[in-house]
Design a protein around this motif. Structure first.
Motif, PDB file in Angstrom:
ATOM      1  N   UNK A   1       0.828  -1.217   0.000  1.00 28.08           N
ATOM      2  CA  UNK A   1       0.000   0.000   0.000  1.00 28.08           C
ATOM      3  C   UNK A   1       0.861   1.265   0.000  1.00 28.08           C
ATOM      4  N   UNK A   2       2.019   1.192   0.654  1.00 28.29           N
ATOM      5  CA  UNK A   2       2.861   2.393   0.725  1.00 28.29           C
ATOM      6  C   UNK A   2       3.717   2.537  -0.522  1.00 28.29           C
TER       7      UNK A   2
ATOM      8  N   UNK B   1      -0.199   5.015  -0.817  1.00 32.56           N
ATOM      9  CA  UNK B   1      -1.141   5.509   0.204  1.00 32.56           C
ATOM     10  C   UNK B   1      -0.379   6.255   1.298  1.00 32.56           C
ATOM     11  N   UNK B   2      -1.053   7.148   1.971  1.00 33.56           N
ATOM     12  CA  UNK B   2      -0.499   7.808   3.146  1.00 33.56           C
ATOM     13  C   UNK B   2      -0.481   6.807   4.316  1.00 33.56           C
ATOM     14  N   UNK B   3       0.467   7.010   5.237  1.00 28.33           N
ATOM     15  CA  UNK B   3       0.558   6.100   6.388  1.00 28.33           C
ATOM     16  C   UNK B   3      -0.750   6.083   7.194  1.00 28.33           C
ATOM     17  N   UNK B   4      -1.360   7.255   7.336  1.00 25.11           N
ATOM     18  CA  UNK B   4      -2.622   7.325   8.091  1.00 25.11           C
ATOM     19  C   UNK B   4      -3.726   6.537   7.394  1.00 25.11           C
ATOM     20  N   UNK B   5      -3.739   6.605   6.063  1.00 22.94           N
ATOM     21  CA  UNK B   5      -4.755   5.864   5.304  1.00 22.94           C
ATOM     22  C   UNK B   5      -4.561   4.352   5.471  1.00 22.94           C
TER      23      UNK B   5
ATOM     24  N   UNK C   1       4.008   2.380  10.524  1.00 21.66           N
ATOM     25  CA  UNK C   1       5.385   2.790  10.214  1.00 21.66           C
ATOM     26  C   UNK C   1       6.372   1.674  10.569  1.00 21.66           C
ATOM     27  N   UNK C   2       6.187   1.093  11.742  1.00 18.54           N
ATOM     28  CA  UNK C   2       7.092   0.019  12.168  1.00 18.54           C
ATOM     29  C   UNK C   2       6.978  -1.201  11.261  1.00 18.54           C
TER      30      UNK C   2
ATOM     31  N   UNK D   1      11.222   7.566   4.909  1.00 18.30           N
ATOM     32  CA  UNK D   1      10.076   8.452   5.149  1.00 18.30           C
ATOM     33  C   UNK D   1      10.261   9.784   4.407  1.00 18.30           C
ATOM     34  N   UNK D   2      11.519  10.222   4.310  1.00 19.76           N
ATOM     35  CA  UNK D   2      11.790  11.449   3.555  1.00 19.76           C
ATOM     36  C   UNK D   2      11.412  11.233   2.084  1.00 19.76           C
ATOM     37  N   UNK D   3      11.806  10.084   1.558  1.00 20.11           N
ATOM     38  CA  UNK D   3      11.492   9.763   0.159  1.00 20.11           C
ATOM     39  C   UNK D   3       9.969   9.715  -0.065  1.00 20.11           C
ATOM     40  N   UNK D   4       9.264   9.140   0.904  1.00 20.08           N
ATOM     41  CA  UNK D   4       7.800   9.035   0.771  1.00 20.08           C
ATOM     42  C   UNK D   4       7.085  10.365   1.038  1.00 20.08           C
ATOM     43  N   UNK D   5       7.812  11.325   1.611  1.00 25.15           N
ATOM     44  CA  UNK D   5       7.205  12.606   2.036  1.00 25.15           C
ATOM     45  C   UNK D   5       6.018  12.357   2.950  1.00 25.15           C
ATOM     46  N   UNK D   6       6.241  11.442   3.882  1.00 26.65           N
ATOM     47  CA  UNK D   6       5.136  11.030   4.762  1.00 26.65           C
ATOM     48  C   UNK D   6       5.735  10.480   6.060  1.00 26.65           C
TER      49      UNK D   6
END
Lengths: 175, 230
Positions: A131-132, A137-141, A154-155, B9-14
């Motif tokens: 998904x990422x 997708x955004x992490x929150x989504x 995230x982990x 995370x920097x690459x994903x901008x998220x």
């Protein structure tokens, strides 16, 4: 293909999008579920849901993208409901590239390693990674869809990335 | 030291707060090796995402097309079906209620006071009008605007409650109960999302049929004779 709201409400345009984009939806669901039956069910569920909710489609994204997203959520939902049966092998379904014997060999070897690498991920790690990294997708989504929080997501992503890097390092010449 | 997790995370901008993001950006601008590390990391992950698409089996494609065709086929809306069913029920109720009424000659032989008889006649006329009127209003309901439809249904529900009370007072508990059973069905007609009204309509239809069957049985010669003997 950008389908406008007016043409979208017609069944024939809906069928056209289905013919054009269903392979993409199916494969996205397959990456989430690793189960061809679940992936097929997820796409069908998404199609019918999208048809029923077509009045909610605002046309601010492509119809294809909208259904794609519904299909992914349907796949995650189906996995949650039928998870015990959802770990079938995909290797038999992977196509061979119609190239030279060497290219075929390399492609086959890469596919094999990809399958192995993906199999070593837990369901949550695999779904988070797909998904990422693939679906964007955004992490929150992702957290919302997987019914967890952003930190867990995230982990799971970090764990997935570490495992994949170990299993696939040879394919990018990293020593 | 910038971790791979932060690079990712920097690459994903998220997932990075603005401070951490600025720190990674500065480090990347200063350190070409860090930039190379990020490039390698992304390349590896892209490899992991390179799994080729598999074709969709033909029978699956056909299944999707068929499912969609079935779903897209024009069909009457649920609300329309519910309205039609409710109208049919009211028609049955009207018929049943009329058949429940004693024959005029039987009424004439009763020694009821004149005032009570007048009350009873007014109640019967009112109920007859209510049932017929409700049936007609429901039949026209689907063409009404949503606001108008809600207002009409609210009026019908109020009148229905009033006649259910009147039926109680007229010592007709069965009729009162059936009239009350119409209320949730009528309420469901204002809510398109409610899915229980089909079952409600079916249940009420069944009860009306039972009531009709009982009345027929009571009207049969044997039961009439038995009733007279008693």
């Amino acid at each position: 293909m950008l389908t406008s709201l007016k043409s979208w409400v017609r069944p024939d345009s809906f069928h056209a999008v289905l013919s054009e984009r269903s392979v993409r939806w199916y494969n996205a669901c397959l990456r989430i579920t690793r189960d061809p039956d679940l992936a097929a069910d997820a796409v069908q569920e998404a199609l019918l849901k999208a048809w029923d909710r077509r009045s909610e489609f605002r046309g601010d994204s492509e119809l294809d993208t909208w259904i794609h997203r519904i299909a992914l959520n349907a796949a995650i939902d189906l996995m949650r409901r039928r998870r015990p049966q959802a770990m079938e092998e995909l290797s038999a379904e992977l196509p061979m590239a119609a190239n030279s014997p060497h290219t075929e060999y390399v492609q086959e070897a890469l596919n094999r390693d990809l399958i192995t690498a993906m199999q070593r991920l837990t369901t949550m790690e695999r779904q988070t990674f797909v998904l990422k990294h693939i679906e964007g997708w955004r992490l929150e989504e992702i957290a919302e869809s997987l019914q967890t929080n952003a930190n867990n997501t995230k982990q799971a992503l970090f764990r997935a990335v570490r495992k994949l890097r170990v299993d696939l390092h040879v394919w990018r010449g990293e020593s | 030291m910038i971790s791979d997790d932060d690079l990712l995370l920097y690459y994903y901008r998220d997932g990075l707060d603005p401070t951490a993001r600025a720190r990674v950006a500065t480090a990347l601008a200063k350190d070409p090796q860090l930039a190379q590390r990020l490039h390698r990391l992304v390349a590896q992950l892209d490899t992991a995402a390179e799994m080729p698409d598999v074709p969709v089996p033909a029978q699956i494609q056909q299944r999707w097309q068929a499912a969609l065709a079935t779903r897209a086929r024009p069909r009457p809306s649920f609300r329309w079906q519910a309205i039609a069913a409710t109208v049919a029920l009211l028609a049955v109720l009207l018929t049943v209620w009329i058949s429940m009424k004693p024959a005029p000659e039987q009424v004439a032989h009763d020694a009821a006071p004149a005032a009570a008889m007048a009350d009873s006649a007014a109640y019967e006329r009112g109920l007859r009008w209510h049932l017929a009127n409700t049936e007609q209003r429901l039949a026209n309901l689907d063409s009404a605007q949503p606001d108008e439809r809600a207002r009409l249904i609210a009026t019908i529900i109020d009148q229905n409650r009033m006649y259910a009370l009147a039926a109680d007072r007229a010592n007709e508990p069965q009729l009162a109960r059936v009239l009350r059973a119409f209320t949730p069905i009528l309420e469901s007609l204002t809510d398109e999302r409610r899915e229980t009204s089909a079952a409600d309509v079916a249940q009420l239809s069944f009860e009306l049929r039972v009531m009709q069957a009982r009345l027929k049985a009571e009207a049969s010669p044997s039961s009439t004779a038995q009733s007279t003997a008693l």
